[in-house]
Motif scaffolding. Structure first.
Motif, PDB file in Angstrom:
ATOM      1  N   ILE A  23      -5.582 -10.785  -3.855  1.00 15.57           N
ATOM      2  CA  ILE A  23      -4.248 -10.802  -3.262  1.00 15.57           C
ATOM      3  C   ILE A  23      -3.370  -9.751  -3.920  1.00 15.57           C
ATOM      4  CG2 ILE A  23      -2.217 -12.198  -2.801  1.00 15.57           C
ATOM      5  CD1 ILE A  23      -4.705 -12.991  -1.223  1.00 15.57           C
ATOM      6  N   ALA A  24      -3.452  -9.658  -5.241  1.00 18.55           N
ATOM      7  CA  ALA A  24      -2.693  -8.626  -5.942  1.00 18.55           C
ATOM      8  C   ALA A  24      -3.165  -7.229  -5.525  1.00 18.55           C
ATOM      9  CB  ALA A  24      -2.832  -8.803  -7.453  1.00 18.55           C
ATOM     10  N   PHE A  29      -2.438  -1.862  -2.894  1.00 19.77           N
ATOM     11  CA  PHE A  29      -2.843  -0.929  -1.834  1.00 19.77           C
ATOM     12  C   PHE A  29      -1.659  -0.598  -0.928  1.00 19.77           C
ATOM     13  CE2 PHE A  29      -7.580  -2.364  -1.758  1.00 19.77           C
ATOM     14  CZ  PHE A  29      -7.789  -1.701  -2.951  1.00 19.77           C
ATOM     15  N   ARG A  30      -0.903  -1.609  -0.555  1.00 19.40           N
ATOM     16  CA  ARG A  30       0.223  -1.358   0.335  1.00 19.40           C
ATOM     17  C   ARG A  30       1.258  -0.450  -0.330  1.00 19.40           C
ATOM     18  NH1 ARG A  30       5.237  -2.773   1.381  1.00 19.40           N
ATOM     19  NH2 ARG A  30       5.929  -2.817   3.570  1.00 19.40           N
ATOM     20  N   GLU A  35       3.591   2.813   1.306  1.00 15.41           N
ATOM     21  CA  GLU A  35       4.936   3.195   0.879  1.00 15.41           C
ATOM     22  C   GLU A  35       4.977   4.560   0.185  1.00 15.41           C
ATOM     23  OE1 GLU A  35       6.497   0.061  -1.504  1.00 15.41           O
ATOM     24  OE2 GLU A  35       6.654  -1.360   0.163  1.00 15.41           O
ATOM     25  N   ARG A  36       4.031   4.782  -0.755  1.00 16.68           N
ATOM     26  CA  ARG A  36       4.136   5.999  -1.558  1.00 16.68           C
ATOM     27  C   ARG A  36       3.458   7.202  -0.902  1.00 16.68           C
ATOM     28  NH1 ARG A  36       2.577   9.041  -6.026  1.00 16.68           N
ATOM     29  NH2 ARG A  36       0.444   8.275  -6.128  1.00 16.68           N
ATOM     30  N   ASP A  42       2.600   0.580   8.264  1.00 16.73           N
ATOM     31  CA  ASP A  42       2.571  -0.828   7.879  1.00 16.73           C
ATOM     32  C   ASP A  42       1.798  -1.648   8.908  1.00 16.73           C
ATOM     33  OD1 ASP A  42       3.179  -2.597   5.906  1.00 16.73           O
ATOM     34  OD2 ASP A  42       5.333  -2.446   6.118  1.00 16.73           O
ATOM     35  N   ALA A  43       1.960  -1.325  10.188  1.00 13.35           N
ATOM     36  CA  ALA A  43       1.254  -2.062  11.237  1.00 13.35           C
ATOM     37  C   ALA A  43      -0.250  -1.851  11.138  1.00 13.35           C
ATOM     38  CB  ALA A  43       1.760  -1.616  12.610  1.00 13.35           C
ATOM     39  N   ALA A  44      -0.670  -0.599  10.904  1.00 11.59           N
ATOM     40  CA  ALA A  44      -2.099  -0.319  10.774  1.00 11.59           C
ATOM     41  C   ALA A  44      -2.677  -1.017   9.546  1.00 11.59           C
ATOM     42  CB  ALA A  44      -2.337   1.187  10.691  1.00 11.59           C
ATOM     43  N   TYR A  45      -1.910  -1.009   8.456  1.00 11.95           N
ATOM     44  CA  TYR A  45      -2.383  -1.693   7.251  1.00 11.95           C
ATOM     45  C   TYR A  45      -2.515  -3.191   7.499  1.00 11.95           C
ATOM     46  CZ  TYR A  45      -2.662  -3.272   2.421  1.00 11.95           C
ATOM     47  OH  TYR A  45      -3.069  -3.870   1.246  1.00 11.95           O
ATOM     48  N   GLY A  46      -1.556  -3.774   8.187  1.00  9.09           N
ATOM     49  CA  GLY A  46      -1.642  -5.196   8.515  1.00  9.09           C
ATOM     50  C   GLY A  46      -2.852  -5.516   9.371  1.00  9.09           C
ATOM     51  N   ASP A  47      -3.184  -4.637  10.311  1.00  9.16           N
ATOM     52  CA  ASP A  47      -4.362  -4.850  11.155  1.00  9.16           C
ATOM     53  C   ASP A  47      -5.645  -4.797  10.330  1.00  9.16           C
ATOM     54  OD1 ASP A  47      -2.847  -5.179  13.377  1.00  9.16           O
ATOM     55  OD2 ASP A  47      -3.146  -3.160  14.171  1.00  9.16           O
ATOM     56  N   ILE A  48      -5.713  -3.850   9.383  1.00 12.43           N
ATOM     57  CA  ILE A  48      -6.902  -3.730   8.538  1.00 12.43           C
ATOM     58  C   ILE A  48      -7.068  -4.981   7.680  1.00 12.43           C
ATOM     59  CG2 ILE A  48      -7.879  -2.467   6.590  1.00 12.43           C
ATOM     60  CD1 ILE A  48      -6.592   0.058   7.756  1.00 12.43           C
TER      61      ILE A  48
END
Length: 389
Positions: A23-24, A29-30, A35-36, A42-48
């Motif tokens: 979880i950490a 990763f996010r 962000e950096r 953010d949407a693509a990361y959420g889908d992955i």
């Protein structure tokens, strides 16, 4: 090549500093890639993340593999995995290779502390997973049923049966009727490659036990055992504990004490928990055993990720898909709960002092929110004090 080098450097830094579990890792990763560096939205990361949590395997490593795949193709995916995995794998293999469980009072005290901290860590995992994955009576009942199945049947077969039972129960009783909206992820994987990956996953899962029986070899046996463990892990890295324990401890390959000491040590290093396989592989087959175990436990999750990725947008529209996962995850809570008693508790808690130390470690993790590696150090010191007292 420059892009792959960039991916490697980014993930190597995370592999050296990412403490705290899967979880950490997802949070790291996010921060780093959304962000950096702004490698993806953010949407693509959420889908992955949603896809990797849907599949068996090490979720954080699968997410890292997918980010590398999207950023640099297959070479980028390999670079991401190697860089994120290598630091902790080397540390654990070295610990196993130098025999940190020394045959003296100090060594045995430290090992006792590592076994005790495993009790607190697994108890925290069971508690946290139960709260999030069994929030209602139906899923709580599935978890209890999984415990009964594991206790009644025992071994890897009982765990597989519990997972299948959980999936069927989830499909029958946990459907909300609400499907998620379709949103495809831009990736380089074709449907043909996806099918080949799924076929390879199934062929290895079925063929490796046959090959291990036909051509007896310790390395083939190791690949078979760790591949199966990686193929059946739902719900996070801690769930690999009962799967591997059934294979390497109950088979007589190593003692429960050595197994739990390595599991405790794995909490003190950064990176994915699945690198625990490097520790076990070193004890069972030296450097070659560590490499085989490490590769074998990650391969099935990556094959499934590549196989499902081209079909994820359409798959997530079906209401039955999340229902299966609700039931499976509830069963996983039961499997890990059964493992908390045997072998974790029975091998580590040998008296009131050990119980008190385990309780302190549990409070440090759950109430005081102390970093896991600090709790591991405290428990190792506590185990040493108990041994010399």
């Amino acid at each position: 090549m420059r892009r792959c080098a960039e991916i490697f450097r980014a993930f190597l830094m995370l592999g050296l500093t990412s403490f705290g579990g899967p979880i950490a890792h997802l949070g790291y990763f996010r921060t780093e890639f959304v962000e950096r560096r702004r490698w993806l939205s953010d949407a693509a990361y959420g889908d992955i993340v949603a896809l990797c949590q849907f599949l068996p395997g090490p979720a954080s490593s699968q997410v890292g593999f997918a980010i590398g795949l999207l950023r640099g193709g297959y070479a980028g995916a390999l670079a991401a995995w190697v860089a994120f995995t290598l630091p902790s794998a080397i540390l654990l293999a070295v610990l196993a290779g130098v025999g940190f469980a020394l045959d003296n009072t100090i060594g045995q005290g430290v090992v006792s502390g590592l076994k005790i901290v495993a009790v607190a860590i697994v108890a925290q995992a069971v508690w946290g997973m139960a709260r999030s994955l069994c929030p209602d009576r139906t899923r709580s009942a599935i978890a209890v049923l999984a415990v009964l199945i594991v206790v009644g049947f025992g071994g890897p077969g009982g765990q597989v049966f519990a997972i299948l039972t959980g999936a069927i129960a989830g499909y029958s009783f946990c459907r909300s009727g609400v499907a998620e909206a379709a949103r495809d992820i831009a990736h380089p994987v074709t449907r043909r490659v996806g099918i080949l990956a799924l076929v390879a996953f199934v062929l290895l899962l079925i063929g490796l036990p046959v090959l291990a029986s036909a051509a007896p070899s310790r390395l083939i046996d190791l690949f078979d055992v760790f591949y199966r463990a990686g193929a059946l892990v739902f719900g996070g890295g801690h769930v690999v504990l009962p799967l591997l324990e059934s294979e390497v401890v109950r088979s007589g390959w190593m003692s429960a004490g050595d197994f739990l000491a390595g599991y405790g040590a794995a909490q003190a290093v950064p990176g994915p928990l699945f690198t625990f396989s490097a520790y076990l592989g070193t004890l069972l087959g030296g450097v070659s055993g560590a490499l085989v175990a490490l590769v074998a436990i990650f391969v099935p999750g990556f094959l499934l990720l590549v196989g499902v990725l081209p079909y994820w947008a359409s798959l997530r529209q079906n209401a039955w898909a999340p229902a299966l996962m609700r039931g499976t995850n509830a069963a996983v809570v039961g499997i890990l709960g059964a493992a908390l008693y045997d072998p974790v508790w029975t091998a580590a808690i040998t008296g009131s002092s050990a119980f008190a130390l385990a309780l302190v470690c549990f409070v440090m993790l759950t109430v005081w929110k102390v970093a896991p590696w600090i709790v591991v150090v405290v428990s190792a010191a506590g185990g040493l004090l108990i041994s010399v007292a």
